[in-house]
Design an enzyme around this catalytic site. Structure first.
Site, PDB file in Angstrom:
ATOM      1  N   ASP A 216      -3.286  -3.032  -2.510  1.00 39.54           N
ATOM      2  CA  ASP A 216      -4.358  -2.035  -2.505  1.00 39.54           C
ATOM      3  C   ASP A 216      -4.262  -1.178  -3.768  1.00 39.54           C
ATOM      4  O   ASP A 216      -3.199  -1.081  -4.393  1.00 39.54           O
ATOM      5  CB  ASP A 216      -4.245  -1.142  -1.266  1.00 39.54           C
ATOM      6  N   ASN A 217      -5.364  -0.560  -4.156  1.00 38.76           N
ATOM      7  CA  ASN A 217      -5.393   0.479  -5.204  1.00 38.76           C
ATOM      8  C   ASN A 217      -5.037   0.001  -6.592  1.00 38.76           C
ATOM      9  O   ASN A 217      -4.438   0.752  -7.390  1.00 38.76           O
ATOM     10  CB  ASN A 217      -4.460   1.643  -4.836  1.00 38.76           C
TER      11      ASN A 217
ATOM     12  N   ASP B 255       0.824  -1.202   0.000  1.00 38.75           N
ATOM     13  CA  ASP B 255       0.000   0.000   0.000  1.00 38.75           C
ATOM     14  C   ASP B 255       0.862   1.257   0.000  1.00 38.75           C
ATOM     15  O   ASP B 255       0.433   2.328   0.433  1.00 38.75           O
ATOM     16  CB  ASP B 255      -0.923   0.002   1.229  1.00 38.75           C
TER      17      ASP B 255
ATOM     18  N   GLU C  59     -11.615   4.006  -0.972  1.00 38.09           N
ATOM     19  CA  GLU C  59     -12.020   4.270   0.415  1.00 38.09           C
ATOM     20  C   GLU C  59     -12.907   5.516   0.520  1.00 38.09           C
ATOM     21  O   GLU C  59     -12.610   6.562  -0.035  1.00 38.09           O
ATOM     22  CB  GLU C  59     -10.800   4.423   1.343  1.00 38.09           C
TER      23      GLU C  59
ATOM     24  N   LYS D 206       2.798   3.555  -5.622  1.00 38.74           N
ATOM     25  CA  LYS D 206       2.274   2.579  -6.582  1.00 38.74           C
ATOM     26  C   LYS D 206       3.342   2.147  -7.586  1.00 38.74           C
ATOM     27  O   LYS D 206       3.310   1.025  -8.079  1.00 38.74           O
ATOM     28  CB  LYS D 206       1.032   3.135  -7.280  1.00 38.74           C
TER      29      LYS D 206
HETATM   30  C1  LIG Z   1       9.262   3.326  -0.556  1.00 39.12           C
HETATM   31  N1  LIG Z   1       8.398   3.293   0.620  1.00 39.12           N
HETATM   32  N2  LIG Z   1       8.585   2.438   1.618  1.00 39.12           N
HETATM   33  C2  LIG Z   1       7.643   2.691   2.519  1.00 39.12           C
HETATM   34  C3  LIG Z   1       6.809   3.749   2.100  1.00 39.12           C
HETATM   35  C4  LIG Z   1       5.715   4.423   2.637  1.00 39.12           C
HETATM   36  C5  LIG Z   1       5.154   5.471   1.907  1.00 39.12           C
HETATM   37  C6  LIG Z   1       4.004   6.262   2.489  1.00 39.12           C
HETATM   38  O1  LIG Z   1       3.194   5.463   3.350  1.00 39.12           O
HETATM   39  C7  LIG Z   1       3.139   6.836   1.409  1.00 39.12           C
HETATM   40  C8  LIG Z   1       3.154   8.206   1.182  1.00 39.12           C
HETATM   41  C9  LIG Z   1       2.363   8.724   0.165  1.00 39.12           C
HETATM   42  C10 LIG Z   1       1.612   7.877  -0.673  1.00 39.12           C
HETATM   43  C11 LIG Z   1       1.626   6.499  -0.432  1.00 39.12           C
HETATM   44  C12 LIG Z   1       0.927   5.555  -1.358  1.00 39.12           C
HETATM   45  N3  LIG Z   1      -0.528   5.563  -1.296  1.00 39.12           N
HETATM   46  C13 LIG Z   1      -1.211   6.262  -2.206  1.00 39.12           C
HETATM   47  O2  LIG Z   1      -0.642   6.994  -3.023  1.00 39.12           O
HETATM   48  C14 LIG Z   1      -2.694   6.145  -2.198  1.00 39.12           C
HETATM   49  C15 LIG Z   1      -3.429   7.114  -2.897  1.00 39.12           C
HETATM   50  C16 LIG Z   1      -4.825   7.062  -2.921  1.00 39.12           C
HETATM   51  C17 LIG Z   1      -5.587   8.098  -3.667  1.00 39.12           C
HETATM   52  C18 LIG Z   1      -6.662   7.726  -4.482  1.00 39.12           C
HETATM   53  C19 LIG Z   1      -7.386   8.691  -5.179  1.00 39.12           C
HETATM   54  C20 LIG Z   1      -7.030  10.026  -5.058  1.00 39.12           C
HETATM   55  F1  LIG Z   1      -7.746  10.987  -5.716  1.00 39.12           F
HETATM   56  C21 LIG Z   1      -5.953  10.415  -4.267  1.00 39.12           C
HETATM   57  C22 LIG Z   1      -5.233   9.444  -3.567  1.00 39.12           C
HETATM   58  C23 LIG Z   1      -5.513   6.039  -2.251  1.00 39.12           C
HETATM   59  C24 LIG Z   1      -4.771   5.064  -1.569  1.00 39.12           C
HETATM   60  O3  LIG Z   1      -5.404   4.036  -0.922  1.00 39.12           O
HETATM   61  C25 LIG Z   1      -3.378   5.103  -1.547  1.00 39.12           C
HETATM   62  O4  LIG Z   1      -2.715   4.104  -0.884  1.00 39.12           O
HETATM   63  C26 LIG Z   1       2.387   5.975   0.609  1.00 39.12           C
HETATM   64  C27 LIG Z   1       5.658   5.821   0.672  1.00 39.12           C
HETATM   65  C28 LIG Z   1       6.756   5.142   0.133  1.00 39.12           C
HETATM   66  C29 LIG Z   1       7.328   4.111   0.862  1.00 39.12           C
HETATM   67 MG   LIG Z   2      -4.038   2.493  -0.426  1.00 40.03          MG
END
Ligand SMILES: Cn1ncc2cc([C@H](O)c3cccc(CNC(=O)c4cc(-c5ccc(F)cc5)cc(O)c4O)c3)ccc21
Ligand SMILES: [Mg+2]
Length: 214
Positions: free
Chosen positions: A169-170, A141, A199, A144
């Site tokens: 997810d997603n 999650d 969600e 992406k």
């Molecule tokens: C390398 N690494 N290792 C660990 C690790 C951890 C992170 C952060 O936890 C992190 C930060 C920002 C974004 C995310 C990804 N999640 C998303 O981008 C997402 C978007 C949407 C959505 C859907 C529709 C919209 F209009 C806007 C956002 C719905 C969703 O459920 C999501 O999970 C994860 C990042 C890189 C990492």
């Molecule tokens: Mg997600």
């Protein structure tokens, strides 16, 4: 200074949840995201699918890529037996600080290890640093565009075994086309799609469950 959305989410959990009661933490976050501010937690509809996959599998060793505020961490950890372990990777220090408090409020810190850092840095260190042989269950999650490279990295590091389940997810929104193409066409995976909704919205989204065949 203005508060952040994760901080406001944590305030809502502190206000409405009961310490040591994971379900009340989950409900408090879902209420906040439905009635106050949308946030990118897996949510209650896809969360129920996550629950059923975890309950059926009864995993001992779990890896979560992308903690955010700890909502899915709590959903998974509350279903694990006390001896089981969930390692969750979060690279954003602010998200990690909020998630630690959400996980503690749920009373699940004994089976969760939150590691601050990026997946590509920590996946190669799972064996020597955490004494992990292989994972039974991996929840993806995080960014992406990291789903596919990190899945290949886990394969190369020998962290997947015959029967390991990946749940992503997603896969529709925002979408992970390269990952989907890979797990659906690779002879090393048996993959299936669980149709759901993004969600707290009516937009389509879904989870992809992929069993590693070794
Ligand atoms: C390398 N690494 N290792 C660990 C690790 C951890 C992170 C952060 O936890 C992190 C930060 C920002 C974004 C995310 C990804 N999640 C998303 O981008 C997402 C978007 C949407 C959505 C859907 C529709 C919209 F209009 C806007 C956002 C719905 C969703 O459920 C999501 O999970 C994860 C990042 C890189 C990492
Ligand atoms: Mg997600």
């Amino acid at each position: 200074t203005r508060s952040t959305r994760p901080q406001r989410l944590l305030n809502a959990v502190r206000k409405h949840a009961t310490r040591g009661d994971p379900q009340s933490v989950i409900s408090a976050i879902d209420h906040f995201c439905r009635h106050s501010e949308w946030a990118m937690n897996i949510g209650d509809e896809k969360g129920s699918i996550l629950d059923s996959v975890v309950s059926e599998l009864n995993p001992e060793k779990v890896l979560e890529l992308g903690t955010y505020c700890g909502y899915s961490t709590v959903r998974i950890a509350r279903l694990l037996p006390p001896g089981a372990r969930l390692i969750t990777l979060e690279f954003n220090a602010d998200y990690a600080a909020i998630a630690r408090q959400v996980i503690a409020l749920a009373g699940l810190e004994d089976r969760v290890q939150l590691v601050e850092g990026a997946s590509e840095d920590w996946i190669p260190r799972m064996k020597e640093h955490f004494g992990i042989e292989t994972f039974d269950f991996v929840f993806l999650d995080h960014w992406k565009d990291r789903y596919l490279p990190d899945t290949k990295l886990m394969e190369d590091c020998g962290l997947l075994r015959k029967g390991t389940v990946l749940l992503a997810d997603n896969v529709i929104c925002p979408g992970v086309p390269d990952y989907l193409q890979y797990v659906r066409n690779s002879l090393s995976y048996k993959s299936c799609y669980f149709k759901s909704h993004l969600e707290y919205t009516k937009a389509e989204d879904g989870l992809e469950k992929s069993v590693f065949l070794g």
